[in-house]
Design a protein around this motif. Structure first.
Motif, short mmCIF file in Angstrom:
data_model
loop_
_atom_site.label_atom_id
_atom_site.label_comp_id
_atom_site.label_asym_id
_atom_site.label_seq_id
_atom_site.Cartn_x
_atom_site.Cartn_y
_atom_site.Cartn_z
N ALA A 251 -10.88 -2.17 -5.62
CA ALA A 251 -12.33 -2.06 -5.58
C ALA A 251 -12.75 -1.22 -6.78
N PRO A 252 -14.05 -1.14 -7.04
CA PRO A 252 -14.48 -0.20 -8.08
C PRO A 252 -13.95 1.20 -7.78
N GLY A 253 -13.30 1.78 -8.76
CA GLY A 253 -12.66 3.07 -8.55
C GLY A 253 -11.17 2.88 -8.32
N PRO A 254 -10.46 3.95 -7.98
CA PRO A 254 -9.01 3.86 -7.77
C PRO A 254 -8.68 2.95 -6.59
N PRO A 255 -7.57 2.20 -6.67
CA PRO A 255 -7.17 1.36 -5.54
C PRO A 255 -6.77 2.22 -4.34
N ARG A 256 -6.97 1.67 -3.14
CA ARG A 256 -6.62 2.38 -1.91
C ARG A 256 -5.42 1.69 -1.27
N LEU A 257 -4.41 2.49 -0.91
CA LEU A 257 -3.16 1.97 -0.38
C LEU A 257 -2.98 2.38 1.08
N SER A 258 -2.37 1.49 1.84
CA SER A 258 -1.99 1.82 3.21
C SER A 258 -0.79 0.97 3.58
N ARG A 259 -0.03 1.44 4.58
CA ARG A 259 1.12 0.69 5.08
C ARG A 259 0.93 0.46 6.57
N ILE A 260 1.16 -0.77 7.00
CA ILE A 260 0.94 -1.16 8.39
C ILE A 260 2.19 -1.85 8.92
N GLU A 261 2.67 -1.37 10.06
CA GLU A 261 3.81 -1.98 10.74
C GLU A 261 3.33 -2.65 12.01
N TYR B 252 0.37 3.85 8.46
CA TYR B 252 0.92 5.01 7.77
C TYR B 252 0.10 5.32 6.53
N ALA B 253 0.15 6.55 6.10
CA ALA B 253 -0.57 6.96 4.90
C ALA B 253 0.07 6.32 3.67
N SER B 254 -0.60 6.44 2.55
CA SER B 254 -0.06 5.90 1.30
C SER B 254 1.26 6.58 0.97
N THR C 226 1.62 -7.19 0.74
CA THR C 226 3.01 -7.50 0.45
C THR C 226 3.90 -7.04 1.60
N VAL C 227 4.72 -7.95 2.12
CA VAL C 227 5.67 -7.59 3.17
C VAL C 227 6.82 -6.84 2.50
N THR C 228 7.05 -5.59 2.91
CA THR C 228 8.11 -4.77 2.32
C THR C 228 9.30 -4.57 3.26
N GLY C 229 9.15 -4.95 4.53
CA GLY C 229 10.25 -4.82 5.48
C GLY C 229 10.09 -5.81 6.62
N ARG C 230 11.21 -6.33 7.14
CA ARG C 230 11.12 -7.33 8.21
C ARG C 230 12.43 -7.36 9.01
#
Length: 223
Positions: free
Chosen positions: A161-171, A192-194, A135-139
């Motif tokens: 995925a199986p287990g908790p979802p993994r989040l990351s932010r990329i600019e 960036y970290a979650s 999802t694009v959150t900034g532009r």
């Protein structure tokens, strides 16, 4: 006294790392690699998209080189840009994401679907019951002149995925310019970290790429 003050101000501007007339994206580039959030970006609405100059129109072969790993083979993929329903020139996000994903992951990537309700969200389906939601959150985008284009996007990625979802932010900040019939570009990327993992949102990883777009016939695009 007034002339002396004007002279001091002029010297300060000339010695500054970021000139007073620098745009927000130029200042962002000048601060690389010391990126942190928040970035100088606006949150897009569901109908907002990245609008490209007319000279992006059509189908391209893209050669991308990782400048941090110059010995690696370049990544080759296609990219397509076409008018949307509002006659704005935009990237074909599902096609482009599929093309890049197949170049990186091969048959591990099954398909990519755009959210019909939002121009800023898509889901990639992978083998092993994996889903990558982006999802694009900034532009922000800027057009310094008729042959140059700057664009910066911040995306939130959620790997289901199986287990908790993994989040990351990329600019990703991209600087494009026309070079003959081709398009030359550089990209600077920070990861960036979650959200909420640290008190300071500093980039934890950096990448720098060089790209070249070569025009292709539009008769038979393939991802």
């Amino acid at each position: 006294m007034r002339r002396f003050l004007v002279l001091i101000i002029a010297i300060t501007i000339l010695l500054s790392d970021s000139p007073a007339w620098a745009t927000p994206l130029e200042e962002r580039l000048n601060s690389w690699p010391d990126w942190s959030l928040p970035a100088p970006l606006s949150r897009p609405s569901n109908r907002d998209d990245l609008i490209y100059p007319d000279w992006f129109s059509g189908l391209w072969q893209v050669e991308s080189r990782d400048l941090d790993a110059p010995a690696d083979e370049p990544l080759i993929h296609q990219a397509l840009f076409a008018p949307d329903a509002r006659d704005r020139l935009v990237g074909d996000r599902s096609f482009n994401a599929m093309a890049i994903g197949r170049a990186l992951l091969g048959e591990q990537l099954l398909r990519v679907e755009d959210d019909p309700e939002s121009a800023n969200r898509q889901i990639a389906w992978l083998k092993g019951d994996l889903r990558l939601e982006t999802t694009v959150t900034g532009r922000r985008q800027e057009t310094p002149d008729q042959t140059s284009f700057l664009a910066d996007e911040l995306v939130l990625q959620i790997l289901h995925a199986p287990g908790p979802p993994r989040l990351s932010r990329i600019e990703t900040l991209s600087a494009y310019h026309r070079c003959g019939d081709e398009i030359c570009a550089e990209q600077w990327q920070g990861r960036y970290a979650s959200p909420g993992e640290s008190l300071r949102d500093l980039a934890v990883a950096h990448h720098h790429y060089q790209l070249r777009f070569t025009p292709l016939p539009e008769s038979a695009p393939s991802a």
